[in-house]
Design a protein around this motif. Structure first.
Motif, PDB file in Angstrom:
ATOM      1  N   THR A 186       0.846  -1.286  -0.023  1.00 55.17           N
ATOM      2  CA  THR A 186       0.019  -0.145   0.128  1.00 55.17           C
ATOM      3  C   THR A 186       0.857   1.216   0.181  1.00 55.17           C
ATOM      4  OG1 THR A 186      -1.897   1.348   0.765  1.00 55.17           O
ATOM      5  CG2 THR A 186      -0.225   0.106   2.466  1.00 55.17           C
ATOM      6  N   TYR A 187       0.143   2.387  -0.279  1.00 50.69           N
ATOM      7  CA  TYR A 187       0.997   3.718  -0.170  1.00 50.69           C
ATOM      8  C   TYR A 187       0.113   4.446   0.835  1.00 50.69           C
ATOM      9  CZ  TYR A 187       2.726   3.140  -4.899  1.00 50.69           C
ATOM     10  OH  TYR A 187       3.416   2.689  -6.143  1.00 50.69           O
ATOM     11  N   GLY A 230      -0.485   8.337   8.147  1.00 52.86           N
ATOM     12  CA  GLY A 230      -0.999   7.067   8.324  1.00 52.86           C
ATOM     13  C   GLY A 230      -2.137   6.602   7.516  1.00 52.86           C
ATOM     14  N   TYR A 231      -2.461   7.462   6.494  1.00 55.69           N
ATOM     15  CA  TYR A 231      -3.764   7.278   5.841  1.00 55.69           C
ATOM     16  C   TYR A 231      -3.373   6.828   4.460  1.00 55.69           C
ATOM     17  CZ  TYR A 231      -5.429   9.717  10.043  1.00 55.69           C
ATOM     18  OH  TYR A 231      -5.673  10.053  11.184  1.00 55.69           O
ATOM     19  N   ILE A 232      -4.545   6.069   3.770  1.00 64.09           N
ATOM     20  CA  ILE A 232      -4.561   5.678   2.450  1.00 64.09           C
ATOM     21  C   ILE A 232      -5.497   6.575   1.624  1.00 64.09           C
ATOM     22  CG2 ILE A 232      -3.577   3.337   2.809  1.00 64.09           C
ATOM     23  CD1 ILE A 232      -6.425   2.254   2.260  1.00 64.09           C
ATOM     24  N   LEU A 248       4.463   8.223   1.864  1.00 64.68           N
ATOM     25  CA  LEU A 248       4.515   9.587   0.868  1.00 64.68           C
ATOM     26  C   LEU A 248       5.038  10.798   1.823  1.00 64.68           C
ATOM     27  CD1 LEU A 248       2.798   7.565  -0.659  1.00 64.68           C
ATOM     28  CD2 LEU A 248       1.889   9.662  -1.529  1.00 64.68           C
ATOM     29  N   PRO A 249       5.824  11.718   1.319  1.00 64.99           N
ATOM     30  CA  PRO A 249       6.091  12.805   2.119  1.00 64.99           C
ATOM     31  C   PRO A 249       5.024  13.931   2.216  1.00 64.99           C
ATOM     32  CG  PRO A 249       7.306  12.890   0.046  1.00 64.99           C
ATOM     33  CD  PRO A 249       6.331  11.623   0.010  1.00 64.99           C
ATOM     34  N   GLY A 292       9.659   6.711   0.799  1.00 70.55           N
ATOM     35  CA  GLY A 292      10.308   5.634   1.336  1.00 70.55           C
ATOM     36  C   GLY A 292       9.575   4.386   1.244  1.00 70.55           C
ATOM     37  N   TYR A 293      10.172   3.331   0.904  1.00 69.31           N
ATOM     38  CA  TYR A 293       9.799   2.045   0.942  1.00 69.31           C
ATOM     39  C   TYR A 293      10.002   1.220   2.010  1.00 69.31           C
ATOM     40  CZ  TYR A 293       9.530  -2.880  -0.409  1.00 69.31           C
ATOM     41  OH  TYR A 293       9.203  -4.267  -0.606  1.00 69.31           O
TER      42      TYR A 293
END
Length: 187
Positions: free
Chosen positions: A8-9, A14-16, A146-147, A178-179
């Motif tokens: 997931t991204y 902390g939200y998708i 994601l930033p 970041g992964y």
């Protein structure tokens, strides 16, 4: 036996999805897009909630996407090559090949699917992934951070449970993504 991987991204907070239910703030560049395609290439089956399936189905139903670039063609090909299982109580029919609808999430059926799989499976959609994590079915979490801070919305992880993780890998991208890759330890 295949592993079940939650890919997931997620926003830094902390939200998708944001509070309006969108994820238009996901600016994926070529480097992240190619990396994601390579991750998904090893999966033979994608398990989706309805909303994620409907947003991803365009990779098969809209041929203009694949025509835009070699990267998009590669992703489209990778997406079409996998079988899909969509968990939905409201979806009447699917618009893609090699796709079936399941009306409810059955942990025993997913356990059997994993046991007989010749390759890994991915799961996407916070609600369905939460059910799989709580059932002890998810083997790995692969997370793109994601930033961006969106301030609220749909969280990517379940609340009210503890799960220990083992760090496996990380990667930084030029665009600030970041992964992170973790193995879920026995629950």
């Amino acid at each position: 036996m295949g592993k079940l991987v939650y890919v997931t991204y997620v926003s830094l907070d902390g939200y998708i999805e944001d509070e309006s239910g969108t994820f238009a703030w996901l600016p994926v560049d070529d480097e992240v897009f190619a990396f994601t395609t390579d991750l998904l290439r090893s999966a033979g089956t994608f398990l989706y909630g309805r909303r994620l399936y409907e947003s991803m189905a365009v990779w098969e139903t809209d041929p203009t996407l694949a025509a835009r670039s070699d990267l998009m063609a590669d992703f489209s090909s990778t997406w079409k090559a996998a079988s899909k299982v969509v968990y939905s109580t409201t979806l009447d029919a699917v618009s893609t090949a090699d796709t079936r609808i399941e009306r409810s999430f059955d942990p025993a059926a997913v356990r059997e699917l994993k046991a007989t799989a010749g390759s890994d499976l991915t799961i996407g959609g916070a609600d369905i992934a939460t059910q799989a994590i709580k059932a002890g079915l998810v083997d790995e979490i692969q997370l793109f951070v994601l930033p961006i801070v969106v301030g609220g919305g749909k969280p990517w992880l379940p609340t009210g449970m503890r799960t220990d993780l083992e760090f496996l890998d990380e990667r930084r991208f030029k665009n600030g993504f970041g992964y992170l890759r973790y193995r879920i330890l026995e629950q």
